[in-house]
Design an enzyme around this catalytic site. Structure first.
Site, mmCIF file in Angstrom:
data_model
loop_
_atom_site.group_PDB
_atom_site.id
_atom_site.type_symbol
_atom_site.label_atom_id
_atom_site.label_comp_id
_atom_site.label_asym_id
_atom_site.label_seq_id
_atom_site.Cartn_x
_atom_site.Cartn_y
_atom_site.Cartn_z
ATOM 1 N N HIS A 176 13.318 0.053 -19.153
ATOM 2 C CA HIS A 176 12.762 1.133 -18.327
ATOM 3 C C HIS A 176 11.347 1.532 -18.735
ATOM 4 O O HIS A 176 10.712 2.341 -18.056
ATOM 5 C CB HIS A 176 13.686 2.352 -18.391
ATOM 6 C CG HIS A 176 13.715 3.136 -17.111
ATOM 7 N ND1 HIS A 176 13.004 2.784 -15.987
ATOM 8 C CD2 HIS A 176 14.375 4.274 -16.779
ATOM 9 C CE1 HIS A 176 13.228 3.655 -15.025
ATOM 10 N NE2 HIS A 176 14.054 4.578 -15.476
ATOM 11 N N THR A 211 23.492 -14.057 -17.325
ATOM 12 C CA THR A 211 24.728 -14.238 -18.069
ATOM 13 C C THR A 211 25.892 -14.246 -17.088
ATOM 14 O O THR A 211 26.078 -13.308 -16.312
ATOM 15 C CB THR A 211 24.913 -13.142 -19.137
ATOM 16 O OG1 THR A 211 26.206 -13.277 -19.717
ATOM 17 C CG2 THR A 211 24.776 -11.749 -18.550
#
Length: 507
Positions: free
Chosen positions: A478, A426
């Protein structure tokens, strides 16, 4: 316009066209614009309206000829998939579907599963307005684009049983019947409850046209797919399983990350004097974006790391590449080099290119990179992706980026172009933003935010000099990417942008 007859039987000679599923499983779409009105003449393949799904704006072609009888819904109305939206007087027998005759279904059931699959597939394709090309000259209808200006023809349908008997020619002589081709056999079972895949060069696999298009988009050879549908018909799930043998969660709507390239936004409506609030319905792309944001933020544990890097050498390289004849006609900008650096970092750290399968408690490692590029459009944020970006050369990647952004700005990004992403970039820097903490697209493992490039004092070779500097931010899931792996990917991306010659030495 009226909705009074939408659930009833169509009048004699009037056929209904239903809202198709144009986005691989979407349940509704909003009618943006009608291109025809009652009394207009329409032809097979003519675009009659534009609708907006949760993923894109799509033009819908009508699958038959006739005069428009009724528009069932006004512009701006959200309609469920499968609901009739327009009726057309074809001058033939009445039918309540948007694609195949009711009379054609009965002989199909009588002539075996192969014929039934063909008629059922033809009906679904006509309803979806999305059939594969036929030898008789029918043009393929690309989702979001409609058809070309040339004429189109439908392949002939199976006649009703009575009509078939009346029109049947006299029996052929015995010698001719002996050489007539035999019907294609139904694929045999492989003993596991599913039919075995059809060997290349054998009979054509049974599959409906939308499934064939899906296989074409994903690069899957249907003859190698093991069918699990009734009577050996290949289903969507079979195609997805063949495209990604490792179980992968279904692609979700894009998360609301910042745009890679700004598009011309519609001007906001001015405030009305005396009106203190304006309420805007949440639907279409924005509704899907909101749902994806909540799902991603509260499902995947996000970690974001940052690095500031001197990209002076990269900026010099961009200036040189713009003069390269091999890159003539394509746009060369910093995003191109960031994408190439990110792809190289993923190649050096392949474990980052994965997804989390909650249902089966598996990490699905991807051996391909479908690189998503977030783009702002007048209808909201979309994140189309470049398929197999890891295989593209720099000129090919530049061309793919240009096409992707241009299509997004025109509002013609197809749902297929937004499915199957693995990682995303992005570009918040185009808005003058230094960096951010982007939210992952559902089903992806990482997203890289690319901040603005600014000139600032920097210590270079022991002296403070003005240098071009940017900040990168990498958010990752994660559950499957630990701090070490995420740090390596971010550091490698920054290292390439600091010294772009590593594009050659690390390849």
């Amino acid at each position: 316009m009226t909705n009074s007859a939408q659930t009833g039987q169509a009048a004699a000679g009037v056929r209904e066209f239903k809202m198709p599923d144009v986005g691989e499983g979407l349940t509704e779409a909003e009618i943006l614009k009608w291109f025809v009105q009652p009394g207009d003449t329409v032809t097979d393949g003519q675009v009659v309206c534009e609708v907006e799904t949760a993923k894109a704006a799509v033009e819908l072609p009508i699958p038959f000829n006739g005069l428009v009888h009724e528009l069932r819904f006004d512009e701006g109305t959200t309609v469920d998939v499968g609901t009739p939206i327009i009726t057309v007087d074809t001058g033939g027998p009445a039918t309540g579907t948007g694609g195949g005759d009711a009379s054609a279904a009965q002989p199909a059931m009588e002539t075996g599963p192969a014929a039934a699959a063909e008629v059922a597939g033809e009906a679904e394709a006509a309803q979806a307005g999305d059939e594969e090309a036929e030898p008789e000259g029918r043009q393929p209808v690309l989702v979001g684009y409609g058809v070309g200006a040339s004429s189109t023809k439908r392949r002939p349908r199976k006649p009703a049983a009575g009509a078939a008997d009346a029109a049947a020619p006299a029996p052929a002589p015995a010698a001719e019947r002996a050489t007539a081709p035999t019907p294609a056999p139904v694929p045999a079972s492989n003993g596991s409850g599913a039919a075995a895949p059809v060997a290349p060069g054998g009979p054509r696999p049974l599959a409906k046209p939308p499934v064939r298009k899906l296989a074409k988009d994903l690069g899957v050879d249907l003859s190698t797919v093991t069918p699990t549908g009734p009577d050996g018909i290949v289903t969507r799930d079979d195609v997805h399983a063949a495209a990604a043998p490792a179980r992968t969660p279904a692609p979700a709507a894009p998360a609301p990350v910042a745009a890679a390239e700004p598009a011309a936004e519609a001007a906001p409506e001015p405030a009305v004097p005396g009106v203190r609030e304006t309420r805007i319905p949440v639907k279409g792309v924005r509704k899907a974006t909101a749902q994806a944001m909540v799902g991603s933020a509260f499902t995947a544990p996000h970690v974001t790391e940052f690095v500031t890097v001197d990209v002076t050498r990269t900026m010099k390289l961009i200036g040189q590449l713009k003069q390269d004849p091999e890159l003539a006609g394509v746009r060369v900008n910093p995003l191109l080099l960031v994408a190439k650096a990110f792809l190289l970092a993923i190649r050096r750290n392949p474990d980052v290119n994965a997804s989390w399968d909650e249902e089966h408690q598996e990490i699905v490692r991807k051996h391909y990179v479908n690189l998503g590029i977030a783009a702002a459009t007048p209808r909201g944020l979309v994140v189309p992706n470049i398929k197999d970006a890891q295989e593209k050369t720099l000129p090919e990647l530049a061309s793919a980026l240009g096409e992707l952004v241009g299509t997004a700005r025109e509002g013609k990004t197809s749902p297929a172009a937004m499915n199957g992403g693995t990682v995303t970039i992005t570009n918040v820097g185009v808005f003058g933003v230094d960096t951010g903490t982007p939210i992952l697209n559902p089903g992806e493992s990482a997203i890289l935010a690319f901040g603005r490039i600014r000139e600032q004092p920097w210590v270079h070779k022991g002296k403070v000099k003005p240098r071009h500097v940017t900040t990168l931010a990498l958010s990752f899931d994660h559950r499957l990417v630990d701090g070490e792996l995420g740090s390596k990917v971010l550091a490698d991306t920054a290292a390439v942008l600091e010294r772009p010659k590593r594009l050659m030495t690390w390849s």
